[in-house]
Scaffold this motif. Structure first.
Motif, PDB file in Angstrom:
ATOM      1  N   ALA A 139       6.982   0.611   1.161  1.00  9.37           N
ATOM      2  CA  ALA A 139       6.936   1.806   2.007  1.00  9.37           C
ATOM      3  C   ALA A 139       8.094   2.778   1.743  1.00  9.37           C
ATOM      4  N   PRO A 140       9.370   2.300   1.602  1.00  8.53           N
ATOM      5  CA  PRO A 140      10.449   3.280   1.392  1.00  8.53           C
ATOM      6  C   PRO A 140      10.186   4.162   0.169  1.00  8.53           C
ATOM      7  N   GLU A 141       9.680   3.561  -0.911  1.00  8.85           N
ATOM      8  CA  GLU A 141       9.392   4.328  -2.119  1.00  8.85           C
ATOM      9  C   GLU A 141       8.275   5.352  -1.834  1.00  8.85           C
ATOM     10  N   ALA A 142       7.231   4.879  -1.146  1.00 11.98           N
ATOM     11  CA  ALA A 142       6.105   5.779  -0.822  1.00 11.98           C
ATOM     12  C   ALA A 142       6.594   6.933   0.054  1.00 11.98           C
ATOM     13  N   LEU A 143       7.474   6.633   0.997  1.00 16.26           N
ATOM     14  CA  LEU A 143       7.964   7.686   1.903  1.00 16.26           C
ATOM     15  C   LEU A 143       8.843   8.683   1.149  1.00 16.26           C
ATOM     16  N   LEU A 144       9.723   8.183   0.295  1.00 11.04           N
ATOM     17  CA  LEU A 144      10.611   9.098  -0.443  1.00 11.04           C
ATOM     18  C   LEU A 144       9.815   9.968  -1.417  1.00 11.04           C
ATOM     19  N   ASN A 145       8.805   9.381  -2.056  1.00  6.55           N
ATOM     20  CA  ASN A 145       7.949  10.195  -2.929  1.00  6.55           C
ATOM     21  C   ASN A 145       7.253  11.275  -2.111  1.00  6.55           C
ATOM     22  N   GLY A 146       6.729  10.870  -0.971  1.00 11.54           N
ATOM     23  CA  GLY A 146       6.039  11.835  -0.096  1.00 11.54           C
ATOM     24  C   GLY A 146       6.984  12.946   0.333  1.00 11.54           C
TER      25      GLY A 146
ATOM     26  N   VAL B 278      11.926  -5.530  12.460  1.00 10.64           N
ATOM     27  CA  VAL B 278      12.666  -4.513  13.230  1.00 10.64           C
ATOM     28  C   VAL B 278      12.585  -3.159  12.507  1.00 10.64           C
ATOM     29  N   ILE B 279      12.871  -2.089  13.300  1.00  9.83           N
ATOM     30  CA  ILE B 279      12.795  -0.749  12.702  1.00  9.83           C
ATOM     31  C   ILE B 279      14.169  -0.379  12.164  1.00  9.83           C
ATOM     32  N   LYS B 280      14.218  -0.061  10.860  1.00 13.56           N
ATOM     33  CA  LYS B 280      15.492   0.362  10.262  1.00 13.56           C
ATOM     34  C   LYS B 280      15.424   1.851   9.969  1.00 13.56           C
ATOM     35  N   VAL B 281      16.483   2.570  10.340  1.00  9.21           N
ATOM     36  CA  VAL B 281      16.484   4.030  10.200  1.00  9.21           C
ATOM     37  C   VAL B 281      17.571   4.456   9.221  1.00  9.21           C
ATOM     38  N   LEU B 282      17.227   5.391   8.341  1.00 12.94           N
ATOM     39  CA  LEU B 282      18.188   5.959   7.373  1.00 12.94           C
ATOM     40  C   LEU B 282      18.088   7.476   7.432  1.00 12.94           C
ATOM     41  N   LYS B 283      19.216   8.172   7.458  1.00 17.01           N
ATOM     42  CA  LYS B 283      19.164   9.639   7.520  1.00 17.01           C
ATOM     43  C   LYS B 283      20.232  10.223   6.616  1.00 17.01           C
ATOM     44  N   SER B 284      20.005  11.441   6.154  1.00 15.68           N
ATOM     45  CA  SER B 284      21.090  12.119   5.438  1.00 15.68           C
ATOM     46  C   SER B 284      20.899  13.619   5.520  1.00 15.68           C
ATOM     47  N   VAL B 285      21.992  14.339   5.348  1.00 15.21           N
ATOM     48  CA  VAL B 285      21.946  15.803   5.350  1.00 15.21           C
ATOM     49  C   VAL B 285      21.725  16.254   3.914  1.00 15.21           C
ATOM     50  N   GLY B 286      21.006  17.345   3.730  1.00 13.59           N
ATOM     51  CA  GLY B 286      20.782  17.876   2.380  1.00 13.59           C
ATOM     52  C   GLY B 286      19.494  17.355   1.779  1.00 13.59           C
ATOM     53  N   LYS B 287      19.498  17.258   0.470  1.00 17.57           N
ATOM     54  CA  LYS B 287      18.275  16.979  -0.277  1.00 17.57           C
ATOM     55  C   LYS B 287      17.776  15.533  -0.103  1.00 17.57           C
TER      56      LYS B 287
ATOM     57  N   PRO C 231      19.112   1.086   0.715  1.00 18.56           N
ATOM     58  CA  PRO C 231      19.525  -0.231   0.237  1.00 18.56           C
ATOM     59  C   PRO C 231      18.453  -0.778  -0.710  1.00 18.56           C
ATOM     60  N   PRO C 232      18.837  -1.287  -1.879  1.00 21.53           N
ATOM     61  CA  PRO C 232      17.826  -1.727  -2.851  1.00 21.53           C
ATOM     62  C   PRO C 232      16.946  -2.862  -2.331  1.00 21.53           C
ATOM     63  N   ASP C 233      17.468  -3.608  -1.346  1.00 21.53           N
ATOM     64  CA  ASP C 233      16.701  -4.766  -0.868  1.00 21.53           C
ATOM     65  C   ASP C 233      15.888  -4.464   0.401  1.00 21.53           C
ATOM     66  N   LEU C 234      15.727  -3.182   0.740  1.00 23.41           N
ATOM     67  CA  LEU C 234      14.960  -2.860   1.950  1.00 23.41           C
ATOM     68  C   LEU C 234      13.472  -3.071   1.669  1.00 23.41           C
ATOM     69  N   LEU C 235      12.926  -4.154   2.217  1.00 22.16           N
ATOM     70  CA  LEU C 235      11.519  -4.467   1.970  1.00 22.16           C
ATOM     71  C   LEU C 235      10.707  -4.063   3.203  1.00 22.16           C
ATOM     72  N   SER C 236       9.708  -3.218   2.986  1.00 25.69           N
ATOM     73  CA  SER C 236       8.906  -2.763   4.115  1.00 25.69           C
ATOM     74  C   SER C 236       7.550  -2.301   3.610  1.00 25.69           C
ATOM     75  N   PHE C 237       6.554  -2.426   4.473  1.00 28.65           N
ATOM     76  CA  PHE C 237       5.213  -1.951   4.105  1.00 28.65           C
ATOM     77  C   PHE C 237       4.706  -0.906   5.086  1.00 28.65           C
TER      78      PHE C 237
END
Ligand code: AGP
Length: 611
Positions: free
Chosen positions: A13-20, A41-50, A59-65
């Motif tokens: 999922a993280p890859e699919a979301l970032l591509n989207g 559990v729900i893990k949240v990541l945010k950043s300013v900019g691009k 994180p490279p080991d974030l596994l999610s579907f």
């Protein structure tokens, strides 16, 4: 405006979301974030900019579907990590596109309950309200909350105790959905679904979609299951990519012969097999002839470039039909208490079909009993769905914030509508309508020829890169084009620019024209040519650096200009197609030479879904 993506499926999922999110970047944004179910559990990541900044933090080991992702274009609250989406409160994590107008009142109520937000956003208040209604039933919590919201919204919501599930609802802001072998996906627009499917549906307003990896279940607020209408697109992922061009804008400029062909050709037909008459026909568009009968007034309403297409449409319709036509800025029109009745045709114009003010203007026109026709590029968009009739421009996906091919397709739409209208109402002879229609078809090679001037335009644009102010002047059709040339240039070069009806200059603005100030003078219309030359002399006498766009047969004293661009031989009524492309190229190369972000200019969004 904000971009939304939700994914529940069989791949990472993280890859699919970032591509989207990368595919939605063109909408304009200032921060980004994702939330994913991982290990329950729900893990949240945010950043300013691009989005690339967000990617670095993953994180490279974030596994999610299953997860949701968002690009934020700030409305309430500045650009900061804390204001970026997703927002979490209690059990609820959500992303939002739109504006909750009564968020302050809701915030006060929540504060009385001892609940305080940490961000300055209206979206966090939405999360808090949904959470306050949540007791294990997502449907009732969402329903009870949205009944309290005023404003516009598209939400993707996750509940911490409902893993692998996303709930969506929208009102006013767009949300499209598709199911594929890789899972179920929802997004703000089709571009982010393209890699999964060409079949999709628009989530109807105020219906809830429950998104899981195998299905998207849609129900209304009473819990009744609904079956939204499936749509499909004719273009593929490569249409939404750069295909070797440095920028989307340049690619889209060069696509204009093709986009015009797609808009014009399917609408031109011989009246019968033996006929020599070639006329516009809207049968395939389901635009009934009755739409054009008993009309004594036309109002065109839109925003930005789409509104500028309307300025050309106005001149054309008035010339051919001899009925009054006005062009209204949608954000003004909607609050002006306009006088409309069943004899008024209101034409709304929008590339995205989602512009909030244009949509509100359309709804107002319908409520007041006017007939409505929309000129829209995006299939199934809100404006298209809500109009009495829709003329799709078939320009294909337009990704650059600066509108180019959508604009010339909108022009083509106005020409076809004017010719059809004049033919049906017999305000022009059949022969005249046929002659005009074939001239429209013949603009395509002219447009191809104009594109060959790109290198010359690039050289000329070197003269503009250090300008701080400049002016576009013209008369008639050329004034309408000046407005478009000016917005295009200012939005991507950040040079202050203004468009003036050339005769208006000496009523005030001429005081700003001093030594070296660039003036782009459009002189392509023979009926006002000599007047235009007088206006060029006026600016020249004050030391302006004049770039003149004119026709082959026009004779202009060479001391009156510094640079000249000449259109291919063309009927002046059709010159706007060629002039527009020169102005687009001028803006493009000036921005490029200034080293700016051509496709995603600061502060701007592709689709303006809030007021
Ligand atoms: C065009 O270059 C602009 N970015 C902008 O003015 C745009 O045309 C306007 O926001 C209207 O958008 P729409 O066509 O999607 O309604």
């Amino acid at each position: 405006m904000c971009g939304i993506i939700g994914f529940a499926g069989y791949k990472n999922a993280p890859e699919a979301l970032l591509n989207g999110l990368s595919e939605l970047e063109y909408r304009g944004y200032d921060s980004a974030g994702i939330a994913c179910f991982s290990d329950g559990v729900i893990k949240v990541l945010k950043s300013v900019g691009k989005v690339s900044n967000l990617r670095k933090e993953l994180p490279p080991d974030l596994l999610s579907f299953c997860g949701i992702g968002h690009t934020r274009w700030a409305t309430h609250g500045g650009v900061s990590k804390v204001n970026a989406h997703p927002h979490t409160f209690g059990c609820v994590t959500l992303i939002h596109n739109g504006i909750i107008e009564n968020y302050h009142e809701l915030e006060l109520i929540l504060k009385q309950q001892g609940k305080f937000p940490i961000s300055q956003t209206d979206s966090e208040i939405a999360a808090m309200l949904i959470d306050s209604f949540y007791q294990g039933n997502a449907y009732t919590a969402i329903r009870d909350a949205v009944l309290q919201f005023s404003g516009s919204y598209a939400f993707c919501i996750m509940f911490s105790d409902q893993p692998e599930t996303i709930y969506c609802i929208r009102k006013g802001s767009p949300l499209v959905c598709c199911c594929s072998e890789q899972g179920s996906i929802v997004a703000s627009d089709m571009v982010a679904l393209l890699r999964y499917s060409k079949d999709y549906f628009v989530l109807p307003e105020l219906q809830i979609a429950k998104v899981t990896r195998n299905s998207i279940l849609v129900t209304d607020l009473e819990g009744q299951e609904c079956t939204p209408k499936l749509l499909s697109i004719t273009w593929d992922l490569s249409s939404a990519q750069k295909n070797g061009f440095k920028h989307y804008m340049l690619k889209e400029i060069y696509e204009q012969p093709e986009s015009l062909r797609r808009t014009i050709m399917p609408r031109l037909r011989k009246t019968d097999d033996d006929s020599v008459l070639l006329l516009p026909d809207f049968t395939e568009d389901n635009i009934p002839d009755s739409l054009f009968s008993n009309i004594n007034r036309i109002i065109i309403t839109a925003c930005g470039t789409a509104m500028h297409a309307g300025l050309i449409g106005r001149i054309l319709l008035e010339r051919l039909l001899r009925i009054p036509v006005s062009v209204e800025i949608a954000s003004e029109f909607r609050y002006e208490n306009p006088i409309l009745d069943k004899y008024t045709l209101v034409i709304t114009v929008s590339q995205s079909g989602e512009t909030a003010d244009t949509l509100a203007a359309l709804r107002l026109a319908k409520n007041l009993g006017a007939k409505t026709l929309s000129i829209v590029n995006v299939k199934g968009s809100s404006i298209a769905r809500e109009s009495n009739a829709v003329f799709y421009t078939h320009a294909g996906p337009e990704i650059a914030v600066a509108s180019t091919k959508a604009y010339t397709s909108q022009l083509a739409a106005f020409y076809l509508i004017a010719f059809r209208f004049a033919y049906l109402t017999k305000l022009q002879t059949d022969t005249q309508c046929s002659l005009l229609s074939s001239k429209l078809f013949h603009i395509i090679p002219d447009v191809e020829q104009v594109l060959m001037l790109a290198d010359k335009v690039k050289k000329i644009s070197r003269n503009l890169i250090s300008a701080t102010d400049l002016f576009f002047i013209g008369r008639g059709l050329d004034y309408a084009l000046s407005c478009e040339g000016s917005i295009k240039l200012k939005e991507i070069t950040y040079i202050h620019s203004e468009a003036y009806a050339a005769g208006e200059l000496k009523h005030g603005t001429l005081s700003l024209v001093t030594e070296g100030v660039p003036v782009i003078a459009l002189a392509t219309q023979p009926d006002v040519f000599s007047k235009m030359i007088s206006n060029i002399k006026e600016v020249r006498a004050r030391g302006a650096f004049v770039i003149c766009i004119t026709t082959q047969d026009a004779v202009i004293d060479p001391t009156l200009y510094d640079q000249k661009l000449i259109l291919p031989p063309i009927d002046p009524l059709f010159a706007p197609f060629c002039t527009a492309i020169l102005l687009q190229l001028l803006a493009y190369y000036t921005s490029l030479l200034r080293g700016l972000d051509v496709d995603q200019p600061r502060n701007l969004a592709k689709s303006v879904t809030v007021e």
